[in-house]
Design a protein around this motif. Structure first.
Motif, PDB file in Angstrom:
ATOM      1  N   VAL A 189      -2.369   6.637  -0.051  1.00 34.04           N
ATOM      2  CA  VAL A 189      -3.110   7.030   1.152  1.00 34.04           C
ATOM      3  C   VAL A 189      -3.164   8.549   1.273  1.00 34.04           C
ATOM      4  O   VAL A 189      -4.220   9.130   1.571  1.00 34.04           O
ATOM      5  CB  VAL A 189      -2.459   6.408   2.402  1.00 34.04           C
ATOM      6  N   GLU A 190      -2.027   9.214   1.016  1.00 39.72           N
ATOM      7  CA  GLU A 190      -1.978  10.680   1.111  1.00 39.72           C
ATOM      8  C   GLU A 190      -2.884  11.337   0.078  1.00 39.72           C
ATOM      9  O   GLU A 190      -3.571  12.320   0.372  1.00 39.72           O
ATOM     10  CB  GLU A 190      -0.538  11.151   0.948  1.00 39.72           C
ATOM     11  N   ALA A 191      -2.897  10.796  -1.141  1.00 38.35           N
ATOM     12  CA  ALA A 191      -3.768  11.344  -2.184  1.00 38.35           C
ATOM     13  C   ALA A 191      -5.232  11.186  -1.809  1.00 38.35           C
ATOM     14  O   ALA A 191      -6.058  12.087  -2.061  1.00 38.35           O
ATOM     15  CB  ALA A 191      -3.482  10.651  -3.513  1.00 38.35           C
ATOM     16  N   SER A 192      -5.574  10.063  -1.188  1.00 41.19           N
ATOM     17  CA  SER A 192      -6.959   9.838  -0.770  1.00 41.19           C
ATOM     18  C   SER A 192      -7.367  10.814   0.326  1.00 41.19           C
ATOM     19  O   SER A 192      -8.499  11.323   0.332  1.00 41.19           O
ATOM     20  CB  SER A 192      -7.127   8.394  -0.273  1.00 41.19           C
ATOM     21  N   LYS A 193      -6.432  11.098   1.239  1.00 42.73           N
ATOM     22  CA  LYS A 193      -6.742  12.049   2.307  1.00 42.73           C
ATOM     23  C   LYS A 193      -6.907  13.463   1.757  1.00 42.73           C
ATOM     24  O   LYS A 193      -7.751  14.240   2.233  1.00 42.73           O
ATOM     25  CB  LYS A 193      -5.650  12.012   3.368  1.00 42.73           C
ATOM     26  N   ILE A 208       0.863  -1.195   0.000  1.00 37.02           N
ATOM     27  CA  ILE A 208       0.000   0.000   0.000  1.00 37.02           C
ATOM     28  C   ILE A 208       0.891   1.232   0.000  1.00 37.02           C
ATOM     29  O   ILE A 208       1.452   1.605   1.040  1.00 37.02           O
ATOM     30  CB  ILE A 208      -0.931   0.013   1.235  1.00 37.02           C
ATOM     31  N   PRO A 209       1.064   1.886  -1.133  1.00 41.18           N
ATOM     32  CA  PRO A 209       1.966   3.052  -1.200  1.00 41.18           C
ATOM     33  C   PRO A 209       1.460   4.202  -0.315  1.00 41.18           C
ATOM     34  O   PRO A 209       0.253   4.460  -0.237  1.00 41.18           O
ATOM     35  CB  PRO A 209       1.909   3.446  -2.690  1.00 41.18           C
ATOM     36  N   ASP A 210       2.390   4.882   0.323  1.00 38.59           N
ATOM     37  CA  ASP A 210       2.020   6.044   1.135  1.00 38.59           C
ATOM     38  C   ASP A 210       1.382   7.127   0.278  1.00 38.59           C
ATOM     39  O   ASP A 210       0.489   7.851   0.729  1.00 38.59           O
ATOM     40  CB  ASP A 210       3.262   6.601   1.841  1.00 38.59           C
ATOM     41  N   GLN A 211       1.848   7.233  -0.976  1.00 36.10           N
ATOM     42  CA  GLN A 211       1.303   8.258  -1.870  1.00 36.10           C
ATOM     43  C   GLN A 211      -0.189   8.042  -2.133  1.00 36.10           C
ATOM     44  O   GLN A 211      -0.948   9.000  -2.252  1.00 36.10           O
ATOM     45  CB  GLN A 211       2.066   8.255  -3.205  1.00 36.10           C
TER      46      GLN A 211
END
Length: 291
Positions: A165-169, A160-163
């Motif tokens: 998750v960050e883009a979803s937030k 699960i890439p951090d990018q």
């Protein structure tokens, strides 16, 4: 070494491994429907000889077999669902860098791999929670282990890439939405692997039932099969069995029952495994990569 030589050696090695793994399965299946005399004399070494289903008839003549099957299926389904319900959120949370106190939590989890309270304290806890003679005495103890958490956590970190998750937030997604709608659909391999591992453990479980269950109607399949084997062995050792001819017949039946019990207890898992085997390589290898 040429590629062709390597391929020949590799295929030969894999063929030997396949034979080592498959032969016992075929032998037990054949022995369960073969004449016990042919099995003990070595006449039956692969395919059935003088086919008989007397062993299965003896096993399934006990009506409690079907109740045991039903109980085991229920315990396995509910236990696996509870296992995933606890495991996946825990492992995902521990995989996130922003979780405060993550190292302390991990140390507590690792501690449980080295020490536990033992049988008596565990029994007292189960009793104090009112779980004796209930399904939860089988499901709750050992619902999730440190090894499962660490493997699933490693999978989430690698897959699960951090990018993402960050883009979803940034788009306004909550942590719950990200976990349910993004993380879980991308985690089918590790979910399948963890579910099968825990389901196999629950299916083969008999010790917890032996300790926590006194109501025979709650017994799982493995405990019922154990009873059948014990009773059969007691009858075999009974000197008042009715003469030498009766003793010989009991010995033959005991062999059939032994092999039949193995097939009855293992067949459902052997049927289910091929359908999720394709997830194993991806799920276990990715989940086992060191951080």
């Amino acid at each position: 070494m040429s590629d062709k030589t390597f391929e020949i050696l590799n295929n030969t090695f894999l063929t030997i491994i396949l034979i080592i793994v498959v032969y016992p399965l075929i032998f037990v299946l054949s022995a369960s429907i073969s004449d016990p005399q042919a099995v003990s004399s070595g006449k039956m070494w692969l395919w059935p000889v003088d086919i008989t289903f007397k062993g299965y008839e003896k096993v399934f003549a006990d009506s409690s077999i079907w109740r045991g099957y039903g109980n085991t299926i229920l315990y396995t389904i509910v236990g696996t669902a509870v296992h995933l319900f606890v495991l996946l959120p825990c492992a995902y949370a521990l995989s996130r860098k922003e979780l405060k106190g993550k190292k302390i939590i991990l140390w507590f989890i690792l501690f449980t791999m080295l020490f536990n309270g033992g049988l008596i304290p565990t029994y007292l806890v189960v009793k104090s929670l009112g779980m004796l003679d209930t399904m939860w005495a089988i499901v709750i103890p050992g619902v999730v282990g440190a090894w499962s958490i660490l493997v699933a956590r490693a999978f989430f970190q690698q897959s699960i890439p951090d990018q993402l998750v960050e883009a979803s937030k940034i788009d306004g997604a909550s942590d719950f939405y990200i976990f349910m709608r993004i993380v879980l659909p991308l985690s089918i391999p590790i979910i399948a692997v963890m579910a099968l591992f825990h389901a196999v453990n629950l299916w083969n479980q008999y010790f917890n039932a032996l300790i926590y269950l006194s109501d025979r109607d709650m017994y799982p399949l493995q405990l019922i099969l154990r009873e059948i084997l014990v009773v059969n062995q007691m009858q075999l050792n009974d000197p008042s069995g009715g003469g030498a001819e009766s003793l010989v017949e009991q010995v033959k039946t005991a062999g059939l029952i032994k092999y039949s019990v193995i097939i009855v207890s293992s067949l459902p898992l052997l049927i289910v495994y091929p359908f999720i085997q394709r997830f194993f390589v991806q799920g276990v290898l990715i989940g086992s990569i060191k951080e």
